[in-house]
Design a protein around this motif. Structure first.
Motif, mmCIF file in Angstrom:
data_model
loop_
_atom_site.group_PDB
_atom_site.id
_atom_site.type_symbol
_atom_site.label_atom_id
_atom_site.label_comp_id
_atom_site.label_asym_id
_atom_site.label_seq_id
_atom_site.Cartn_x
_atom_site.Cartn_y
_atom_site.Cartn_z
ATOM 1 N N LEU A 1 0.809 -1.213 0.000
ATOM 2 C CA LEU A 1 0.000 0.000 0.000
ATOM 3 C C LEU A 1 0.846 1.268 0.000
ATOM 4 O O LEU A 1 0.469 2.273 -0.608
ATOM 5 N N GLN A 2 1.989 1.236 0.661
ATOM 6 C CA GLN A 2 2.797 2.447 0.773
ATOM 7 C C GLN A 2 3.387 2.868 -0.574
ATOM 8 O O GLN A 2 3.567 4.050 -0.843
ATOM 9 N N THR A 3 3.684 1.886 -1.438
ATOM 10 C CA THR A 3 4.244 2.197 -2.760
ATOM 11 C C THR A 3 3.227 2.015 -3.885
ATOM 12 O O THR A 3 3.536 2.302 -5.036
ATOM 13 N N ARG A 4 2.044 1.514 -3.538
ATOM 14 C CA ARG A 4 0.975 1.251 -4.512
ATOM 15 C C ARG A 4 1.403 0.235 -5.574
ATOM 16 O O ARG A 4 0.934 0.262 -6.704
ATOM 17 N N GLU B 1 -2.482 8.931 2.038
ATOM 18 C CA GLU B 1 -2.980 9.718 0.908
ATOM 19 C C GLU B 1 -3.977 8.886 0.115
ATOM 20 O O GLU B 1 -3.722 7.709 -0.182
ATOM 21 N N GLN C 1 -5.243 3.394 -2.163
ATOM 22 C CA GLN C 1 -5.005 4.449 -1.183
ATOM 23 C C GLN C 1 -3.658 4.166 -0.506
ATOM 24 O O GLN C 1 -3.417 3.049 -0.049
ATOM 25 N N LYS C 2 -2.807 5.181 -0.468
ATOM 26 C CA LYS C 2 -1.479 4.987 0.120
ATOM 27 C C LYS C 2 -1.598 4.911 1.638
ATOM 28 O O LYS C 2 -2.134 5.806 2.291
ATOM 29 N N ARG C 3 -1.082 3.820 2.192
ATOM 30 C CA ARG C 3 -1.118 3.599 3.642
ATOM 31 C C ARG C 3 0.238 3.124 4.127
ATOM 32 O O ARG C 3 0.956 2.427 3.403
ATOM 33 N N GLU C 4 0.529 3.476 5.360
ATOM 34 C CA GLU C 4 1.742 3.031 6.022
ATOM 35 C C GLU C 4 1.395 1.905 6.971
ATOM 36 O O GLU C 4 0.518 2.050 7.828
ATOM 37 N N SER D 1 -5.904 7.820 -3.300
ATOM 38 C CA SER D 1 -5.413 7.718 -4.674
ATOM 39 C C SER D 1 -5.832 8.942 -5.484
ATOM 40 O O SER D 1 -7.000 9.343 -5.463
ATOM 41 N N PRO E 1 -0.994 1.266 -10.393
ATOM 42 C CA PRO E 1 -1.272 1.728 -9.026
ATOM 43 C C PRO E 1 -2.615 2.403 -8.849
ATOM 44 O O PRO E 1 -2.919 2.881 -7.756
#
Length: 330
Positions: free
Chosen positions: A113-116, A304, A149-152, A306, A145
């Motif tokens: 998720l962090q790099t999609r 963030e 949704q970008k997640r950590e 998408s 990608p």
């Protein structure tokens, strides 16, 4: 390329949507083994999505967590091993598809998720034990990608173990209740498992702004935004309606699994704004659901949304009015 890479349902949808040429170009990325460039990516993942049928034939998608290295590609890149940190073993963590048999079709989606980045692997079970699941790879391909949704992913040390409160105990049912409906209404991510005409399992990602999935009673409507034009999921649904969904709870380390059947609707002009311009919906009829904690307590922080998520009208609505009015004959 060999046009046989796509089955009849996929070709039908590609032709119906006018995206056949694009599908043939993108289909060149499909390989019979894991791409060599993806070997390190595979070993770095801390969770994955699996799709398969249970002993009764119902289709499910399931999330599985682990430490980096719990998924490994073989030296020849033609097989995948999935282990488990759960003391009960990997198969117990895959309920209700725990009764996996050699030769059974299974799909694995690795998504960072962090790099999609994401890698889709379709294959069949070569061996299954309490300690590890071995998957022989039939097809593998990386995906774009979009809509992720970008997640950590938070370190395990930063989260507490499950406390077996009401939020972490397993529940199930056949009718969506207030809690599951609220979960679906607030979701920005889901995964969908489907079957090809030969029973070949596939699992795919879907994402959008919270509320992009609409509900009426036992029916969910999932917009089909523009993608890679191969239409693996929609092509499967043309020929086989069995389907499974899983909604992650990234903050609560839980998953909501649903099984049922689905069909795709095309040319739905009345809802063009809500589908990002495609006029395509997947309608999913819920047969039963399960809410369970993940096998390993891992949580994510949203970084963030998408940038590809369509700005659709009325996306926060959790209901819809009647069946889609399809302009394309079925």
């Amino acid at each position: 390329m060999d046009d046989n890479i796509f089955h009849a349902g996929e070709r039908l949808v590609q032709e119906r949507t006018g995206e056949r040429d694009t599908a043939l170009i993108n289909g060149r990325s499909i390989s019979p083994g894991i791409p060599a460039a993806a070997r390190n990516f595979v070993g770095q993942q801390r969770w994955c999505v699996l799709g398969a049928a249970d002993a009764a034939g119902a289709l499910w998608a399931c999330l599985l967590s682990g430490e980096p290295g719990f998924v490994q590609a073989s030296d020849d890149l033609r097989s995948l091993q999935v282990a488990s940190n759960d003391p009960q073993g990997v198969l117990a963590s895959l309920a209700p598809i725990a009764d996996l048999q050699p030769g059974q079709s299974i799909a694995v989606l690795l998504i960072e998720l962090q790099t999609r980045r994401r890698l889709r692997i379709n294959g069949h079970v070569s061996r299954a034990s309490a300690l590890a699941l071995h998957v022989a790879v039939d097809q593998a391909f990386a995906l774009c990608p979009r809509y992720i949704q970008k997640r950590e992913l938070l370190p395990l040390e930063a989260v507490s173990a499950p406390d077996h409160s009401a939020g972490t105990t397993a529940t199930s049912g056949t009718v969506l209740d207030e809690a599951t409906s609220a979960w679906i209404a607030g979701a920005d991510t889901l995964f969908i498992a489907s079957l090809g005409p030969s029973g070949d399992a596939d699992v795919s990602h879907r994402g959008g702004r919270p509320g992009f999935v609409q509900q009426r009673g036992q029916v969910l409507r999932i917009p089909d935004f523009n993608g890679n034009s191969m239409f693996n999921t929609l092509g499967n649904l043309e020929l086989e309606p069995r389907c499974g969904l899983v909604f992650p709870d990234f903050e609560g380390a839980r998953q909501l699994q649903l099984t049922g059947h689905a069909r795709a609707h095309f040319g739905v002009e009345a809802d063009i704004d809500q589908t990002g311009g495609t006029g395509r919906w997947i309608e999913f009829q819920v047969h039963s659901w399960r809410s369970t904690p993940l096998n390993l307590t891992q949580r994510c922080r949203l970084l963030e949304a998408s940038p590809y998520n369509p700005l659709v009208r009325g996306v926060a609505s959790a209901a819809f009015d009647g069946p889609p009015r399809s302009l394309v004959p079925r």
